[in-house]
Design a protein around this motif. Sequence first.
Motif, PDB file in Angstrom:
ATOM      1  N   UNK A 102     -10.227  66.835  26.591  1.00 40.99           N
ATOM      2  CA  UNK A 102      -9.077  67.580  27.087  1.00 40.99           C
ATOM      3  C   UNK A 102      -8.053  66.635  27.706  1.00 40.99           C
ATOM      4  N   UNK A 103      -8.546  65.583  28.375  1.00 41.17           N
ATOM      5  CA  UNK A 103      -7.646  64.627  28.999  1.00 41.17           C
ATOM      6  C   UNK A 103      -6.852  63.827  27.986  1.00 41.17           C
ATOM      7  N   UNK A 104      -7.531  63.293  26.977  1.00 42.93           N
ATOM      8  CA  UNK A 104      -6.832  62.460  25.990  1.00 42.93           C
ATOM      9  C   UNK A 104      -5.842  63.290  25.177  1.00 42.93           C
ATOM     10  N   UNK A 105      -6.184  64.548  24.913  1.00 45.06           N
ATOM     11  CA  UNK A 105      -5.258  65.406  24.160  1.00 45.06           C
ATOM     12  C   UNK A 105      -4.048  65.801  25.008  1.00 45.06           C
ATOM     13  N   UNK A 106      -4.225  65.884  26.310  1.00 40.85           N
ATOM     14  CA  UNK A 106      -3.100  66.253  27.171  1.00 40.85           C
ATOM     15  C   UNK A 106      -2.056  65.146  27.231  1.00 40.85           C
ATOM     16  N   UNK A 107      -2.507  63.895  27.140  1.00 41.25           N
ATOM     17  CA  UNK A 107      -1.595  62.753  27.218  1.00 41.25           C
ATOM     18  C   UNK A 107      -1.055  62.376  25.836  1.00 41.25           C
ATOM     19  N   UNK A 125      -7.326  60.179  15.456  1.00 39.92           N
ATOM     20  CA  UNK A 125      -8.459  61.065  15.257  1.00 39.92           C
ATOM     21  C   UNK A 125      -8.949  60.997  13.821  1.00 39.92           C
ATOM     22  N   UNK A 126     -10.267  61.126  13.648  1.00 42.64           N
ATOM     23  CA  UNK A 126     -10.902  61.196  12.348  1.00 42.64           C
ATOM     24  C   UNK A 126     -11.490  62.586  12.145  1.00 42.64           C
ATOM     25  N   UNK A 127     -11.850  62.871  10.901  1.00 45.44           N
ATOM     26  CA  UNK A 127     -12.471  64.149  10.601  1.00 45.44           C
ATOM     27  C   UNK A 127     -13.802  64.298  11.348  1.00 45.44           C
ATOM     28  N   UNK A 128     -14.236  65.516  11.490  1.00 39.34           N
ATOM     29  CA  UNK A 128     -15.525  65.845  12.114  1.00 39.34           C
ATOM     30  C   UNK A 128     -15.595  65.424  13.576  1.00 39.34           C
ATOM     31  N   UNK A 129     -14.466  65.607  14.254  1.00 38.47           N
ATOM     32  CA  UNK A 129     -14.411  65.425  15.711  1.00 38.47           C
ATOM     33  C   UNK A 129     -14.852  64.023  16.139  1.00 38.47           C
ATOM     34  N   UNK A 130     -14.083  63.046  15.664  1.00 36.10           N
ATOM     35  CA  UNK A 130     -14.309  61.650  16.050  1.00 36.10           C
ATOM     36  C   UNK A 130     -12.976  61.017  16.421  1.00 36.10           C
ATOM     37  N   UNK A 131     -12.983  60.170  17.430  1.00 38.58           N
ATOM     38  CA  UNK A 131     -11.806  59.419  17.852  1.00 38.58           C
ATOM     39  C   UNK A 131     -12.051  57.935  17.609  1.00 38.58           C
ATOM     40  N   UNK A 132     -11.184  57.324  16.833  1.00 39.87           N
ATOM     41  CA  UNK A 132     -11.290  55.903  16.530  1.00 39.87           C
ATOM     42  C   UNK A 132     -10.308  55.129  17.413  1.00 39.87           C
ATOM     43  N   UNK A 133     -10.796  54.057  18.054  1.00 39.79           N
ATOM     44  CA  UNK A 133      -9.907  53.237  18.868  1.00 39.79           C
ATOM     45  C   UNK A 133     -10.214  51.756  18.673  1.00 39.79           C
ATOM     46  N   UNK A 134      -9.171  50.935  18.810  1.00 36.20           N
ATOM     47  CA  UNK A 134      -9.279  49.465  18.708  1.00 36.20           C
ATOM     48  C   UNK A 134      -8.391  48.870  19.800  1.00 36.20           C
ATOM     49  N   UNK A 135      -8.953  47.942  20.558  1.00 36.04           N
ATOM     50  CA  UNK A 135      -8.204  47.306  21.642  1.00 36.04           C
ATOM     51  C   UNK A 135      -8.248  45.790  21.439  1.00 36.04           C
ATOM     52  N   UNK A 145      -5.630  56.549  32.676  1.00 36.02           N
ATOM     53  CA  UNK A 145      -7.011  56.988  32.912  1.00 36.02           C
ATOM     54  C   UNK A 145      -7.634  57.756  31.754  1.00 36.02           C
ATOM     55  N   UNK A 146      -6.836  58.534  31.037  1.00 35.52           N
ATOM     56  CA  UNK A 146      -7.375  59.328  29.937  1.00 35.52           C
ATOM     57  C   UNK A 146      -7.851  58.451  28.786  1.00 35.52           C
ATOM     58  N   UNK A 147      -7.136  57.346  28.502  1.00 35.37           N
ATOM     59  CA  UNK A 147      -7.583  56.420  27.472  1.00 35.37           C
ATOM     60  C   UNK A 147      -8.806  55.640  27.942  1.00 35.37           C
ATOM     61  N   UNK A 148      -8.829  55.293  29.211  1.00 36.40           N
ATOM     62  CA  UNK A 148      -9.994  54.606  29.774  1.00 36.40           C
ATOM     63  C   UNK A 148     -11.236  55.489  29.643  1.00 36.40           C
ATOM     64  N   UNK A 149     -11.080  56.773  29.906  1.00 43.25           N
ATOM     65  CA  UNK A 149     -12.217  57.691  29.803  1.00 43.25           C
ATOM     66  C   UNK A 149     -12.744  57.756  28.374  1.00 43.25           C
ATOM     67  N   UNK A 150     -11.827  57.727  27.392  1.00 43.70           N
ATOM     68  CA  UNK A 150     -12.239  57.715  25.983  1.00 43.70           C
ATOM     69  C   UNK A 150     -13.054  56.456  25.675  1.00 43.70           C
TER      70      UNK A 150
END
Length: 429
Positions: free
Chosen positions: A214-219, A241-251, A287-292
């Motif tokens: 909910x946090x990441x979607x709000x931001x 976002x990826x299919x089947x409720x997955x979030x892909x991130x690269x830092x 903070x929302x990205x950190x939580x992810x």
Amino acid sequence: MMRRSENKKKQLNSKAVVVGGSIAGLACAHALLSTGWQVVVVEKSTGPTTGSPTGAGLGLDPLSCNIINAWLADSAPLFNTTLPLTIDQNQVTDIDKKSSCTLTRDEKFNFRAANWADLHGLLLESLPTEIFLWGHQFLSFCISDDKNTVTLKAKILQTGQVIDIVGDLLVAADGCLSSIRQTFLPNHKLRYAGYCAWRGVLDFSGNGDSETIRGIRSVYQDLGKCLYFDLGPQTHCVFYELLNKRMNWIWYINQPEPEIKGNSITLKVSKETIAQMQEEAERIWVPELVALIKATKEPFVNVIYDSDPLEQIVWNNAVLVGDAAHPSTPHCLRSTNMSILDAAVLGKCLEKWGSENLQSALAEYQSARLPVVANQVLHSRRVGRIKQGLSLSDRHPFDPKSATAEDCFEIQQKNVPFFSSIPDILLSK
């Protein structure tokens, strides 16, 4: 020249040996089988892979989607295993205020977001099972004196037996650390980009209403259709976002080149190192990205390399494709797309010229692909250095907090060289 239908019949006895069963190798198998060639794929994995436990995301451009759909003879499977990326957005995060503002936004972006394992599985399940030699480790090869055949030596990992595999064409799809490329270019070295990437995929299936999601979607309100690039001081993060409720991130983090052990650019990391990474994330990102990032199980590190463009990717009846031909940094989403287009162009060249004119086919493949991949590799290198705030000979280090529209021009995906170009051979009938 023979008509293509006649060429296809003549190629029924021609055999290609593809080394590497990743996406580039599978793409080549599809392309060559469609032209009437016999194909054998040599892969050291002991069976079909579903990718790493954490997976990895990738973006497919419209041309790659069309090529894959043609191989599958149906657009539904790819559509059903990917999500649309209709927006390309670059934004800057204020490290003190922990807030973001938009630098560039392209709402006419037309990519599809895929999980590596999903795409690999889709390509794999539509190929004949009998073409794969699983658990076969490539050892070496030799080209016959008359340049008409190539003989590979491979070890069957289960028994230790070494066998010969004979074909008319060798396709090297063995990745950025290609041993086949090393045979032709023993002095060629990969170039360390100056930074590494933390990456992960958060699986939130069954937990879509969590505080983190909910946090990441709000931001980041356009998740599900947007490719986000968040730029900080000498660093940047990409997520979608990826299919089947997955979030892909690269830092991406600037650092000295780490020591690579074995034949992998992926590093295993300790719990202590992960904790340090998470602590650093709190200093930079909202903070929302950190939580992810914190919620992601088993994040891992990729060492980022590319290669100065090669002057050739064909030697007699051996050809390089994918990352073996053009190792690239990932900033412009080109690696998988270049691999798929390599395969498609190679297949069409072989179909056009016929197996009796193999050298002409490979020469056309090389002349068609080299200018494109060289420009895209160098552009991706440049974009990476811009977003990481690293030096360039013709501009000051990029500061996202004070960047002008002109400063931001190059970092948009639509400005990649040959971004929407279709090779002539794919347009011909």
